[in-house]
Design a protein around this motif. Structure first.
Motif, PDB file in Angstrom:
ATOM      1  N   VAL A 119       4.153  -9.414   1.456  1.00  0.00           N
ATOM      2  CA  VAL A 119       3.727  -8.029   1.225  1.00  0.00           C
ATOM      3  C   VAL A 119       3.875  -7.687  -0.254  1.00  0.00           C
ATOM      4  O   VAL A 119       3.001  -7.058  -0.854  1.00  0.00           O
ATOM      5  CB  VAL A 119       4.539  -7.062   2.119  1.00  0.00           C
ATOM      6  N   ASP A 179      -0.848  -1.200   2.894  1.00  0.00           N
ATOM      7  CA  ASP A 179      -0.338  -1.840   1.675  1.00  0.00           C
ATOM      8  C   ASP A 179      -1.341  -1.740   0.529  1.00  0.00           C
ATOM      9  O   ASP A 179      -0.946  -1.611  -0.630  1.00  0.00           O
ATOM     10  CB  ASP A 179       0.014  -3.304   1.961  1.00  0.00           C
ATOM     11  N   ARG A 187      -0.954   1.738  -0.758  1.00  0.00           N
ATOM     12  CA  ARG A 187       0.324   1.866  -1.473  1.00  0.00           C
ATOM     13  C   ARG A 187       0.259   1.313  -2.892  1.00  0.00           C
ATOM     14  O   ARG A 187       1.088   1.669  -3.733  1.00  0.00           O
ATOM     15  CB  ARG A 187       1.425   1.135  -0.689  1.00  0.00           C
ATOM     16  N   PRO A 227       4.879   5.390  -1.374  1.00  0.00           N
ATOM     17  CA  PRO A 227       4.543   4.419  -0.329  1.00  0.00           C
ATOM     18  C   PRO A 227       4.907   4.864   1.078  1.00  0.00           C
ATOM     19  O   PRO A 227       4.158   4.627   2.026  1.00  0.00           O
ATOM     20  CB  PRO A 227       5.366   3.176  -0.710  1.00  0.00           C
ATOM     21  N   GLU A 228       6.070   5.513   1.216  1.00  0.00           N
ATOM     22  CA  GLU A 228       6.543   5.856   2.562  1.00  0.00           C
ATOM     23  C   GLU A 228       5.779   7.037   3.159  1.00  0.00           C
ATOM     24  O   GLU A 228       6.013   7.390   4.310  1.00  0.00           O
ATOM     25  CB  GLU A 228       8.052   6.130   2.550  1.00  0.00           C
ATOM     26  N   VAL A 247       2.458   6.890   3.220  1.00  0.00           N
ATOM     27  CA  VAL A 247       1.145   6.291   3.476  1.00  0.00           C
ATOM     28  C   VAL A 247       1.157   5.645   4.866  1.00  0.00           C
ATOM     29  O   VAL A 247       1.936   4.734   5.126  1.00  0.00           O
ATOM     30  CB  VAL A 247       0.792   5.219   2.426  1.00  0.00           C
ATOM     31  N   THR A 278      -2.553  -1.734   9.863  1.00  0.00           N
ATOM     32  CA  THR A 278      -1.592  -2.777   9.498  1.00  0.00           C
ATOM     33  C   THR A 278      -1.967  -4.090  10.184  1.00  0.00           C
ATOM     34  O   THR A 278      -2.559  -4.090  11.255  1.00  0.00           O
ATOM     35  CB  THR A 278      -0.159  -2.403   9.943  1.00  0.00           C
ATOM     36  N   LEU A 330       8.757 -10.694   3.828  1.00  0.00           N
ATOM     37  CA  LEU A 330       7.772 -10.336   4.854  1.00  0.00           C
ATOM     38  C   LEU A 330       6.437 -10.967   4.500  1.00  0.00           C
ATOM     39  O   LEU A 330       5.919 -10.736   3.401  1.00  0.00           O
ATOM     40  CB  LEU A 330       7.600  -8.815   4.907  1.00  0.00           C
ATOM     41  N   THR A 390       5.145   8.069  13.406  1.00  0.00           N
ATOM     42  CA  THR A 390       5.709   7.917  12.069  1.00  0.00           C
ATOM     43  C   THR A 390       6.265   9.219  11.506  1.00  0.00           C
ATOM     44  O   THR A 390       7.346   9.227  10.923  1.00  0.00           O
ATOM     45  CB  THR A 390       4.631   7.363  11.109  1.00  0.00           C
ATOM     46  N   GLY A 447       8.975  -2.645   6.530  1.00  0.00           N
ATOM     47  CA  GLY A 447       7.816  -2.952   5.689  1.00  0.00           C
ATOM     48  C   GLY A 447       6.638  -2.054   6.020  1.00  0.00           C
ATOM     49  O   GLY A 447       5.995  -1.497   5.131  1.00  0.00           O
ATOM     50  N   ARG A 448       6.382  -1.883   7.302  1.00  0.00           N
ATOM     51  CA  ARG A 448       5.219  -1.096   7.720  1.00  0.00           C
ATOM     52  C   ARG A 448       5.387   0.377   7.385  1.00  0.00           C
ATOM     53  O   ARG A 448       4.456   1.024   6.924  1.00  0.00           O
ATOM     54  CB  ARG A 448       5.019  -1.250   9.237  1.00  0.00           C
ATOM     55  N   THR A 449       6.595   0.893   7.588  1.00  0.00           N
ATOM     56  CA  THR A 449       6.769   2.342   7.518  1.00  0.00           C
ATOM     57  C   THR A 449       7.233   2.813   6.145  1.00  0.00           C
ATOM     58  O   THR A 449       6.727   3.802   5.625  1.00  0.00           O
ATOM     59  CB  THR A 449       7.784   2.797   8.599  1.00  0.00           C
ATOM     60  N   ILE A 450       8.203   2.121   5.566  1.00  0.00           N
ATOM     61  CA  ILE A 450       8.744   2.574   4.281  1.00  0.00           C
ATOM     62  C   ILE A 450       7.943   1.962   3.129  1.00  0.00           C
ATOM     63  O   ILE A 450       7.659   2.620   2.141  1.00  0.00           O
ATOM     64  CB  ILE A 450      10.244   2.215   4.145  1.00  0.00           C
ATOM     65  N   GLY A 451       7.577   0.690   3.275  1.00  0.00           N
ATOM     66  CA  GLY A 451       6.776   0.065   2.223  1.00  0.00           C
ATOM     67  C   GLY A 451       7.559  -0.258   0.961  1.00  0.00           C
ATOM     68  O   GLY A 451       6.976  -0.563  -0.073  1.00  0.00           O
TER      69      GLY A 451
END
Lengths: 319, 319
Positions: A112, A166, A169, A180-181, A183, A187, A201, A223, B221-225
């Motif tokens: 990532v 991503d 982000r 980022p958080e 967005v 996925t 990751l 979310t 990774g998905r949520t906070i980034g």
């Protein structure tokens, strides 16, 4: 604060936005505490230009050109052939979900962190085919002003997009001031791998969530955990979250950008297969959505770009 | 600010926490900008008591008692029978994931909004079987102080839990000062339904994500980034996110709470099938985890509860 929303022309829409924000931020019957002032924005076609295809599709094309160097067999294989030859008709024939599935899958195997670096590098170099600007210079000026205005009134702003989280982000913080958080996007599945005691990751080729239509509402629930009070979209893919936003108690605002400006951008709605707008447009009044006309309501579309400051060429880190 | 971490006894752990926070918040080689000061905390057994079973299991028992009134047949059917008769041995025999699957599924058909109201109502009334306190009075006092201390140093605090997001959202803001959108937990699938033009999210009986072990890292990774710089857990379910946190560049801190205090709470680790601690404990040094001993490092476990302010009885809104 200087006069807000300078690029929004006087009229019913500008008035509705100013009136809504005043009502929910002023002590009185419509007051909403800052923590509950959740605003959700679609990205492609709502915050920046999505024509002729979403930027992420162009990014996937670049990635494919890189992959084909070590795997020439890809060049003749569908659907990669369409991407590599920039065959827009063949690309669009895949449909919205099909196109994004390819666009996401070509980055499988990257971490990532490396994906985001790669997207940043690409965005710093790539030029839009028609407007000959960096993609990040094709954000909408009126929307930048709206984001600022909402932030100044203690709204918490989220992106809820069908595009990949991503990828968004990689530029959302710089271009929109959205971290980022905040967005939410589509996925792919990821996997944690241990390399000599170091955990990273990695992206897998499998779609995990395609954040479109009802799924947008479901990911908002998962979310954010609060119902938004303001939502802004531009396609039927946004209809569910727009209506979910309006279904809560108290004052709410749902806006629908209509791309009706062939001179300054592109005029399109129901025929754009990568993100059609038909049902939401036809039933805007029934659903209580406010139609924002790009040609009527926006005095400016794109921000001024200083020609004296050309896009900086940076070292490519490779895909 | 008064002296921080008053309930943490002087020693290597308290020193490590203070030293870490000072290093990353002071201009110098280890400085981390506020936006990147992400801290992740497990919930059950890390922020509050999870013995003899997680509170969410007790909440599911109450829900089942309600369901059995209209559907008496449930009472004799496994696994509901074990829940209804509070047969801890039979409950634990389902394993961690199995228990949570039942605990999540019994709320199927409710809207998310009604679920959260129902959880708030239950938490306001329920008493812990051993400590005879509200569950929300079994949060750990030293952790409340740590959260305050981190917030005062501009950390962004997230819960990353195997428990259900919506259950935790029912009390996290009041009990920990952590808003709903900073809670990551297990989720069931939801569905948007239109009732007379009003859109709501309904819970389905199907598990969507069981946020345990590697899945915790994937949802971060998905949520906070962003990769966290501080992580705190208490079981092998947290090991992946603890190690992922430590795998980034710069200074990092990963803490592991060891429940070794039979006098003030419960002494347990590898034999607690609902959340075992074995691998992380055995390899703490190898992985760079700091073991927090409840008996050695905490001067207080639970906050003082004023007996003059008994739990307010509120009207049950039903499950």
């Amino acid at each position: 604060m200087t006069e807000p929303l300078l690029s929004w022309r006087a009229g019913a829409i500008r008035k509705a936005i100013l009136g809504f924000v005043e009502a929910v931020t002023t002590r009185g019957p419509h007051f909403v505490p800052p923590a509950e002032r959740i605003a959700v924005f679609d990205n492609d076609g709502t915050l920046w230009c999505e024509q002729p295809v979403q930027a992420q599709v162009a990014f996937a094309q670049a990635r494919l050109k890189h992959l084909v160097r070590t795997n020439p067999g890809l060049a003749d294989r569908a659907p990669y052939k369409a991407f590599l030859s920039h065959d827009l008709t063949a690309i669009k024939a895949l449909g919205k979900r099909g196109v994004f599935e390819v666009a996401f899958a070509v980055h499988a195997g990257m971490t990532v962190d490396n994906f985001i670096r790669s997207a940043k590098d690409w965005l710093a170099e790539a030029r839009h085919p028609r407007f000959d600007r960096a993609y990040t210079d094709l954000v909408y000026q009126p929307q930048l002003e709206l984001l600022d205005y909402l932030r100044a009134h203690e709204f918490e702003i989220w992106i809820v997009s069908g595009g990949g989280s991503d990828f968004i982000r990689a530029f959302a913080e710089t271009s929109y001031g959205i971290p980022p958080e905040r967005v939410i996007g589509s996925t792919v599945r990821t996997q944690v791998l241990d390399t000599n005691g170091h955990l990273d990751l990695f992206k897998l080729p499998h779609l995990e969530s395609f954040d479109d239509r009802e799924v947008k509402t479901e990911t908002i629930g998962r979310t954010i955990g609060r119902r938004p009070i303001l939502a802004f979209g531009n396609s039927d893919g946004d209809l569910s979250m727009l209506r979910y936003t309006l279904s809560g108690p108290g004052k709410r605002l749902a806006l629908l950008l209509h791309h009706d400006d062939a001179d300054r951008e592109v005029a399109y709605d129901r025929d754009f297969v990568l993100s059609p707008l038909a049902e939401a447009l036809d039933h805007a009044e029934l659903f209580g959505l406010k139609r924002v006309s790009m040609s009527r309501d926006w005095a400016t579309v794109f921000p001024a770009v200083s020609e004296a400051a050309p896009v900086k060429r940076i070292r490519r880190r490779g895909f």
